[in-house]
Design a protein around this motif. Structure first.
Motif, short mmCIF file in Angstrom:
data_model
loop_
_atom_site.label_atom_id
_atom_site.label_comp_id
_atom_site.label_asym_id
_atom_site.label_seq_id
_atom_site.Cartn_x
_atom_site.Cartn_y
_atom_site.Cartn_z
N UNK A 100 21.30 -26.41 -13.45
CA UNK A 100 21.60 -25.90 -14.79
C UNK A 100 22.39 -24.61 -14.67
N UNK A 101 23.35 -24.38 -15.59
CA UNK A 101 24.03 -23.09 -15.66
C UNK A 101 23.20 -22.12 -16.50
N UNK A 102 23.46 -20.82 -16.32
CA UNK A 102 22.74 -19.82 -17.09
C UNK A 102 23.61 -18.57 -17.22
N UNK A 103 23.77 -18.10 -18.45
CA UNK A 103 24.42 -16.82 -18.69
C UNK A 103 23.53 -16.04 -19.65
N UNK A 162 29.25 -22.27 -21.42
CA UNK A 162 27.99 -22.82 -20.92
C UNK A 162 27.85 -24.30 -21.27
N UNK A 163 28.44 -24.72 -22.38
CA UNK A 163 28.46 -26.15 -22.71
C UNK A 163 29.30 -26.90 -21.70
N UNK A 182 15.46 -17.83 -18.36
CA UNK A 182 15.73 -18.09 -16.94
C UNK A 182 14.52 -18.75 -16.28
N UNK A 183 13.33 -18.23 -16.54
CA UNK A 183 12.13 -18.80 -15.93
C UNK A 183 11.90 -20.25 -16.38
N UNK A 184 12.21 -20.51 -17.65
CA UNK A 184 12.05 -21.88 -18.16
C UNK A 184 12.98 -22.84 -17.42
N UNK A 185 14.21 -22.39 -17.14
CA UNK A 185 15.16 -23.23 -16.42
C UNK A 185 14.73 -23.41 -14.97
N UNK A 214 23.67 -18.85 -12.08
CA UNK A 214 23.82 -17.83 -13.13
C UNK A 214 25.23 -17.26 -13.09
N UNK A 215 25.72 -16.92 -14.26
CA UNK A 215 27.04 -16.28 -14.38
C UNK A 215 26.87 -14.87 -14.93
N UNK A 216 27.50 -13.91 -14.27
CA UNK A 216 27.50 -12.55 -14.77
C UNK A 216 28.44 -12.39 -15.94
N UNK A 217 28.59 -11.14 -16.39
CA UNK A 217 29.47 -10.84 -17.53
C UNK A 217 30.33 -9.65 -17.18
#
Length: 503
Positions: free
Chosen positions: A39-42, A63-64, A123-126, A135-138
């Protein structure tokens, strides 16, 4: 490669638009092709390019796209905090897919503690549901003025003990200084998580680059896990208007005798401009973004796209002289969401701009009233006899007083309007719409049969995965994901910037 990885990694960047989003997408597709549930996460995204999930949550469009790369259905957990700028100083705060406030930069800090916990919960759920979370930073992790309240870069990495890879865009120049400076500006506990580099958008001979790679390894004690070559025609769902200057999807020879030229007004707060990518994919269709009415002279179709600041962008449009040009043109005009609202007779807005009653362009028999509650939906319909799936994101409610139906909106003569984003991604509908607008514009253009926007998007995602497979050190990346940052990474001197505890 041996055992499949389980764990997480954070992809940071030396700058905005360094390529974090596409690197995350490429890693997601690379892992998914190997049978990893990923899964991706931002944690926090600032973008005007968003979409609606199946359960009605608004998240960043990138993210989609990354979820599609991973082969999973996106949820609000993939982007729990979304900031949508409405001006240079204020943004709408969207938490787990629902807007909660409009704040300026200083007011936003009052939310920080709460939002950090929201991000960590997602994040923990994923992590519980997926084998790997990428994960992607900003922006950049070295924005030291923002470090104290950071929840997207090193703040997330520290809280979740994530190894960090820093992506540098060599096409901009100065990539080695940017990589070294990014590490050097971080406090020691943050530096300890920066585990390596990825150089992106490289053109040329790798042999000429290698001495620099060797030196940056010697200077920082961190390896470069790969050099990703420049990929022509990459257009996947960029996060902000920086991406508008990149090449759009390549177009080929038109099926008919003449090409079709599309001009898109580049509003200061343009949103969901990826609506136009599907047009660019059609052979013989040329899409360009314009900022002055003189650029409309040879356009066959004029598009008013979405806007996060409808009334303010309408004023910009008038100041630039577009209003008179749109009233005078005999070419088709399409308004989407905010652009559709601008075509109305009047706009009543006490919500987004606070300007009250505003005169619209009057090109459609409609009126608009902004409501506090935002419409977030995934509608389905039919037009030209073809099915259409789309999504809606808007505060403005449009009332139609005449004309003929067009999707959920209306049409009057050569002017079309709809609140539906993504409608042009429906292939049969898009070709029928282009055929009609070409006829209205007097062009001998015939859309080519067989162009599949979804297939082109899948091909782009596969191309990204191929780049990762061919040019990144897969075993090293697997080891980082599974085992975390290596112990004992050397710390760089602060370079004159005192390191103080900020967390």
């Amino acid at each position: 490669m041996s055992a499949l990885p389980r764990g997480s990694v954070l992809i940071a960047g030396t700058t905005s638009d360094a390529g974090k989003s596409v690197v995350v997408a490429g890693i997601c597709r690379w892992l998914a092709r190997r049978g990893v549930r990923v899964a991706p996460f931002k944690a926090q995204n600032m973008s005007l390019n968003s979409m609606v999930t199946a359960d009605g949550a608004e998240i960043g469009r990138a993210q989609v796209m990354q979820a599609q790369a991973a082969g999973v259905e996106p949820t609000a957990h993939f982007n729990p905090i979304l900031l949508k700028p409405g001006s240079d100083r204020r943004s709408q705060v969207v938490v787990r897919g629902r807007p909660i406030a409009d704040v300026d930069a200083l007011e936003y800090y009052a939310f920080k503690d709460r939002l950090k916990e929201v991000a960590l919960e997602s994040y923990r759920a994923l992590r519980e549901e997926y084998d790997v979370v990428v994960c992607e930073g900003a922006g950049s992790p070295a924005e030291i003025n923002l470090r104290r309240g950071d929840i997207a870069n090193m703040g997330l990495a520290r809280a979740a003990d994530l190894p960090v890879l820093v992506v540098g865009d060599i096409d901009r120049g100065g990539v080695f200084a940017a990589l070294y400076g990014t590490v050097g500006l971080l406090e020691p506990a943050d530096q300890a998580l920066v585990s390596g580099f990825v150089i992106n958008k490289f053109r040329g001979a790798r042999e000429l680059l290698q001495p620099g790679i060797d030196q940056i390894t010697a200077l920082t004690g961190r390896p470069t896990l790969g050099v990703l070559p420049w990929l022509d025609g990459l257009w996947l769902d960029v996060e902000d208007s920086l991406g508008l200057d990149a090449a759009r999807p390549a177009t080929g020879t038109p099926h008919g005798e003449e090409p079709l030229r599309v001009a898109v007004l580049r509003f200061p707060r343009i949103s969901n401009f990826t609506d136009l990518d599907a047009l660019s994919c059609e052979p013989g269709v040329s899409v360009r973004f314009v900022t002055g009415p003189g650029e409309l002279a040879d356009a066959d179709l004029i598009v008013l796209p979405g806007s996060r600041a409808t009334v303010a962008d309408l004023a910009w449009l008038r100041d630039r002289g577009f209003a008179a040009a749109l009233a005078a043109t005999d070419k088709p005009v399409l308004g989407v969401c905010g652009g559709y609202q601008m075509l109305a007779r009047t706009i009543a807005d006490d919500v987004e701009s606070g300007k009250g009653m505003v005169e619209g362009l009057g090109l459609l028999p409609t009126t608009v009233r902004f409501e506090k509650d935002k419409v977030l939906a995934r509608p389905e319909g039919e037009h030209y006899g073809y099915p259409v799936r789309a999504y809606e994101i808007h505060h403005g409610r449009v009332t139609v007083h005449g004309g003929t139906p067009f999707l959920d909106g209306c049409r009057q003569g050569r002017v079309f309007g709809t609140t539906w984003h993504g409608a042009l991604e429906n292939d049969a509908f898009r070709r029928a719409f282009l055929a009609e607008t070409a006829e209205l514009a007097g062009r001998r253009f015939v859309p080519a049969p067989g162009t599949s926007f979804a297939a082109l998007r899948e091909a782009q995602l596969d191309a990204l995965a191929d780049l990762v497979a061919d040019h990144l050190d897969g075993p090293a990346l697997d080891a980082l994901i599974t085992s975390g940052a290596p112990a004992g990474l050397p710390l760089l001197p602060p370079g004159g910037v005192p390191h103080q505890p900020l967390s």
